[in-house]
Design a protein around this motif. Structure first.
Motif, PDB file in Angstrom:
ATOM      1  N   LYS A 108       0.813  -1.234   0.000  1.00 23.58           N
ATOM      2  CA  LYS A 108       0.000   0.000   0.000  1.00 23.58           C
ATOM      3  C   LYS A 108       0.837   1.271   0.000  1.00 23.58           C
ATOM      4  O   LYS A 108       0.350   2.328  -0.331  1.00 23.58           O
ATOM      5  CB  LYS A 108      -0.880   0.031   1.265  1.00 23.58           C
ATOM      6  CG  LYS A 108      -2.132  -0.801   1.181  1.00 23.58           C
ATOM      7  CD  LYS A 108      -3.042  -0.553   2.375  1.00 23.58           C
ATOM      8  CE  LYS A 108      -2.469  -1.037   3.682  1.00 23.58           C
ATOM      9  NZ  LYS A 108      -2.200  -2.492   3.759  1.00 23.58           N
ATOM     10  N   ARG A 155       3.285   3.995   4.704  1.00 27.97           N
ATOM     11  CA  ARG A 155       4.277   4.736   5.480  1.00 27.97           C
ATOM     12  C   ARG A 155       4.940   5.833   4.641  1.00 27.97           C
ATOM     13  O   ARG A 155       5.018   6.979   5.108  1.00 27.97           O
ATOM     14  CB  ARG A 155       5.303   3.754   6.094  1.00 27.97           C
ATOM     15  CG  ARG A 155       4.650   2.848   7.149  1.00 27.97           C
ATOM     16  CD  ARG A 155       5.297   1.496   7.304  1.00 27.97           C
ATOM     17  NE  ARG A 155       4.478   0.568   8.073  1.00 27.97           N
ATOM     18  CZ  ARG A 155       3.434  -0.125   7.569  1.00 27.97           C
ATOM     19  NH1 ARG A 155       3.097  -0.006   6.285  1.00 27.97           N
ATOM     20  NH2 ARG A 155       2.712  -0.914   8.328  1.00 27.97           N
ATOM     21  N   HIS A 169      10.202  -1.506   6.349  1.00 28.98           N
ATOM     22  CA  HIS A 169       8.914  -2.214   6.441  1.00 28.98           C
ATOM     23  C   HIS A 169       8.964  -3.521   5.635  1.00 28.98           C
ATOM     24  O   HIS A 169       8.570  -4.584   6.126  1.00 28.98           O
ATOM     25  CB  HIS A 169       7.809  -1.268   5.943  1.00 28.98           C
ATOM     26  CG  HIS A 169       6.466  -1.899   5.770  1.00 28.98           C
ATOM     27  ND1 HIS A 169       5.799  -2.514   6.807  1.00 28.98           N
ATOM     28  CD2 HIS A 169       5.655  -2.023   4.673  1.00 28.98           C
ATOM     29  CE1 HIS A 169       4.643  -2.981   6.364  1.00 28.98           C
ATOM     30  NE2 HIS A 169       4.537  -2.706   5.076  1.00 28.98           N
ATOM     31  N   SER A 198      10.975  -6.155   7.271  1.00 30.05           N
ATOM     32  CA  SER A 198      10.302  -6.766   8.432  1.00 30.05           C
ATOM     33  C   SER A 198       9.259  -7.784   7.975  1.00 30.05           C
ATOM     34  O   SER A 198       9.086  -8.823   8.604  1.00 30.05           O
ATOM     35  CB  SER A 198       9.669  -5.689   9.324  1.00 30.05           C
ATOM     36  OG  SER A 198       8.424  -5.260   8.810  1.00 30.05           O
ATOM     37  N   ASP A 204       9.340 -11.570   8.921  1.00 35.59           N
ATOM     38  CA  ASP A 204       8.176 -12.021   9.690  1.00 35.59           C
ATOM     39  C   ASP A 204       7.511 -13.239   9.036  1.00 35.59           C
ATOM     40  O   ASP A 204       6.927 -14.077   9.715  1.00 35.59           O
ATOM     41  CB  ASP A 204       7.164 -10.875   9.806  1.00 35.59           C
ATOM     42  CG  ASP A 204       6.024 -11.221  10.760  1.00 35.59           C
ATOM     43  OD1 ASP A 204       6.299 -11.396  11.960  1.00 35.59           O
ATOM     44  OD2 ASP A 204       4.872 -11.353  10.308  1.00 35.59           O
ATOM     45  N   ARG A 220       1.130  -9.961   0.139  1.00 34.51           N
ATOM     46  CA  ARG A 220       0.698  -9.042  -0.919  1.00 34.51           C
ATOM     47  C   ARG A 220       0.200  -9.839  -2.138  1.00 34.51           C
ATOM     48  O   ARG A 220       0.443  -9.483  -3.289  1.00 34.51           O
ATOM     49  CB  ARG A 220       1.828  -8.085  -1.294  1.00 34.51           C
ATOM     50  CG  ARG A 220       2.214  -7.123  -0.134  1.00 34.51           C
ATOM     51  CD  ARG A 220       3.461  -6.321  -0.414  1.00 34.51           C
ATOM     52  NE  ARG A 220       3.661  -5.253   0.565  1.00 34.51           N
ATOM     53  CZ  ARG A 220       4.765  -4.515   0.648  1.00 34.51           C
ATOM     54  NH1 ARG A 220       5.772  -4.729  -0.158  1.00 34.51           N
ATOM     55  NH2 ARG A 220       4.854  -3.555   1.542  1.00 34.51           N
ATOM     56  N   GLN A 222       8.598  -7.210  18.201  1.00 36.49           N
ATOM     57  CA  GLN A 222       8.484  -8.567  17.640  1.00 36.49           C
ATOM     58  C   GLN A 222       8.885  -9.598  18.695  1.00 36.49           C
ATOM     59  O   GLN A 222       8.265 -10.659  18.799  1.00 36.49           O
ATOM     60  CB  GLN A 222       9.382  -8.667  16.391  1.00 36.49           C
ATOM     61  CG  GLN A 222       9.365 -10.017  15.703  1.00 36.49           C
ATOM     62  CD  GLN A 222       8.117 -10.261  14.857  1.00 36.49           C
ATOM     63  OE1 GLN A 222       7.116  -9.568  15.002  1.00 36.49           O
ATOM     64  NE2 GLN A 222       8.173 -11.241  13.993  1.00 36.49           N
ATOM     65  N   PHE A 237      -4.010   1.463  13.492  1.00 36.30           N
ATOM     66  CA  PHE A 237      -3.657   0.640  12.330  1.00 36.30           C
ATOM     67  C   PHE A 237      -3.550  -0.829  12.738  1.00 36.30           C
ATOM     68  O   PHE A 237      -4.059  -1.726  12.066  1.00 36.30           O
ATOM     69  CB  PHE A 237      -2.318   1.126  11.763  1.00 36.30           C
ATOM     70  CG  PHE A 237      -1.944   0.522  10.438  1.00 36.30           C
ATOM     71  CD1 PHE A 237      -2.280   1.142   9.247  1.00 36.30           C
ATOM     72  CD2 PHE A 237      -1.229  -0.668  10.368  1.00 36.30           C
ATOM     73  CE1 PHE A 237      -1.927   0.588   8.018  1.00 36.30           C
ATOM     74  CE2 PHE A 237      -0.877  -1.234   9.147  1.00 36.30           C
ATOM     75  CZ  PHE A 237      -1.226  -0.594   7.977  1.00 36.30           C
ATOM     76  N   GLN A 238      -2.881  -1.060  13.882  1.00 38.62           N
ATOM     77  CA  GLN A 238      -2.731  -2.439  14.343  1.00 38.62           C
ATOM     78  C   GLN A 238      -4.077  -3.021  14.781  1.00 38.62           C
ATOM     79  O   GLN A 238      -4.393  -4.176  14.499  1.00 38.62           O
ATOM     80  CB  GLN A 238      -1.727  -2.485  15.506  1.00 38.62           C
ATOM     81  CG  GLN A 238      -1.507  -3.870  16.065  1.00 38.62           C
ATOM     82  CD  GLN A 238      -0.952  -4.852  15.040  1.00 38.62           C
ATOM     83  OE1 GLN A 238       0.079  -4.594  14.441  1.00 38.62           O
ATOM     84  NE2 GLN A 238      -1.644  -5.972  14.824  1.00 38.62           N
ATOM     85  N   ASP A 272      -5.857  -3.999  11.854  1.00 41.94           N
ATOM     86  CA  ASP A 272      -5.287  -5.239  11.320  1.00 41.94           C
ATOM     87  C   ASP A 272      -5.845  -6.456  12.068  1.00 41.94           C
ATOM     88  O   ASP A 272      -6.188  -7.466  11.466  1.00 41.94           O
ATOM     89  CB  ASP A 272      -3.762  -5.200  11.456  1.00 41.94           C
ATOM     90  CG  ASP A 272      -3.076  -5.890  10.295  1.00 41.94           C
ATOM     91  OD1 ASP A 272      -3.189  -5.376   9.171  1.00 41.94           O
ATOM     92  OD2 ASP A 272      -2.466  -6.954  10.508  1.00 41.94           O
ATOM     93  N   LYS A 297      -3.044 -12.396   2.051  1.00 43.61           N
ATOM     94  CA  LYS A 297      -2.277 -13.247   2.980  1.00 43.61           C
ATOM     95  C   LYS A 297      -3.291 -14.058   3.770  1.00 43.61           C
ATOM     96  O   LYS A 297      -4.493 -13.772   3.746  1.00 43.61           O
ATOM     97  CB  LYS A 297      -1.409 -12.391   3.924  1.00 43.61           C
ATOM     98  CG  LYS A 297      -2.220 -11.467   4.827  1.00 43.61           C
ATOM     99  CD  LYS A 297      -1.347 -10.655   5.772  1.00 43.61           C
ATOM    100  CE  LYS A 297      -2.232  -9.844   6.723  1.00 43.61           C
ATOM    101  NZ  LYS A 297      -1.557  -8.979   7.616  1.00 43.61           N
TER     102      LYS A 297
END
Ligand code: GRG
Length: 300
Positions: free
Chosen positions: A51, A54, A83, A86, A90, A102, A163, A223-224, A227, A241
């Motif tokens: 997207k 950031r 990002h 990560s 992750d 994605r 994390q 945002f989190q 999510d 995903k």
């Protein structure tokens, strides 16, 4: 009302152009297949339809202080590289073990685990190369401020630390404050940096920097939360995903603690508080207000 998706698409174009130049030409300069393989894996994990939320925040906050896109692109791409690194790490089997990101195979699926680790490392270090590059014509002392802020946001006191809190929960893992702290470090810190970066590049005064920092913290938290909400309400196709992962693994998040309704109400409250932070800032903050709403209304 601005078309946020259209604005994000414009940001994506700018970011992709910059990263293509960097990863394409640098990769092409290297003889032999092996380093090229690394660049290909880095491209797979970064030029793949994210997207660019950031980088968009960097552009929009910088715009308030009259900073040009040509200057902001460096900070915008540096944070996106962090990002993307990560996400690549992750997705690894040792962490979240995901096959899709994605909407395409994760880097370790498309290549292998070693290359995915190295592609992540490559993007992480590239971020600081971008910020310290001589072509980035920001004053040296401001570059150092940016480098310090990005390392803080992405390191042990920020994303990496978050994390670890996520992977190694303590016995009081059901505590909302602890989950919120973990998420503010893991996800919030980079979003907060993205809002600060525009203010740093624009040499904003201390009050304006603080307002944007708090705005970033609040939308980062929202945002989190969004999510976690999407993890239970959206489909895998919509998210690109796997979804329902936290629930399947019995992992605690804000939705499992609060329940869906309260989590949605908290997200709304965070956004209202974030919008309050914009009132004293210079320039037209309408778009930042709309971005705040986008955070909790987004569909992926
Ligand atoms: C491996 C050091 C290390 C850290 C990983 C950010 C993170 C920490 C893990 C990502 C896991 C995750 C799904 C977090 C939830 C919030 C989040 C960061 C979602 C992805 O960001 P988007 O929605 O993704 O901006 P795109 O793909 O659009 O860029």
């Amino acid at each position: 009302m601005t078309d946020i998706k259209g604005q994000l698409a414009k940001t994506e174009k700018k970011v992709d152009h910059f990263l293509h130049e960097l990863l394409g030409t640098e990769g092409d300069k290297i003889c032999g297949e092996r380093p090229k393989l690394l660049y290909d894996a880095m491209k797979h994990g970064s030029l793949n339809g994210g997207k660019r939320f950031r980088p968009h925040l960097v552009f929009e906050t910088g715009k308030l202080f009259g900073v040009s896109d040509e200057l902001l692109i460096h900070a915008a791409c540096a944070v996106e590289c962090i990002h993307c690194y990560s996400l690549i790490h992750d997705d690894l089997p040792a962490m979240d073990d995901d096959d899709l990101r994605r909407g395409i195979p994760t880097v370790h699926k498309a290549y292998d685990e070693a290359l995915a680790i190295l592609a992540g490392d490559g993007l992480l270090t590239l971020a600081f190369d971008i910020l310290s590059d001589e072509k980035f014509s920001l004053k040296p002392e401001l570059k150092i401020t940016l480098i310090k802020a990005l390392s803080h946001a992405s390191g042990p006191m920020g994303m990496v630390g978050g994390q670890v809190l996520d992977l190694y929960p303590e016995p009081d893992e059901g505590n909302l404050n602890r989950v919120s702290l973990m998420q503010s470090m893991k996800t919030g810190a980079l979003i907060r940096f993205s809002c600060e970066a525009g203010a740093i590049c624009g040499q904003a005064n201390a009050d304006d920097q603080k307002s944007l920092r708090t705005y970033g913290e609040l939308i980062g938290h929202a945002f989190q939360l969004a999510d976690d909400i999407l993890d239970v309400t959206a489909t895998s196709a919509q998210m690109g995903k796997e979804t329902d992962k936290d629930q399947d693994r019995g992992k605690v998040n804000q939705v499992s603690i609060l329940g869906l309704k309260k989590a949605q109400a908290l997200a709304e409250e965070l956004i209202q508080n974030a919008i309050q932070c914009l009132t004293k800032l210079p320039g037209d903050t309408t778009h930042l207000e709309e971005i705040a709403y986008f955070v909790i209304r987004r569909e992926n």
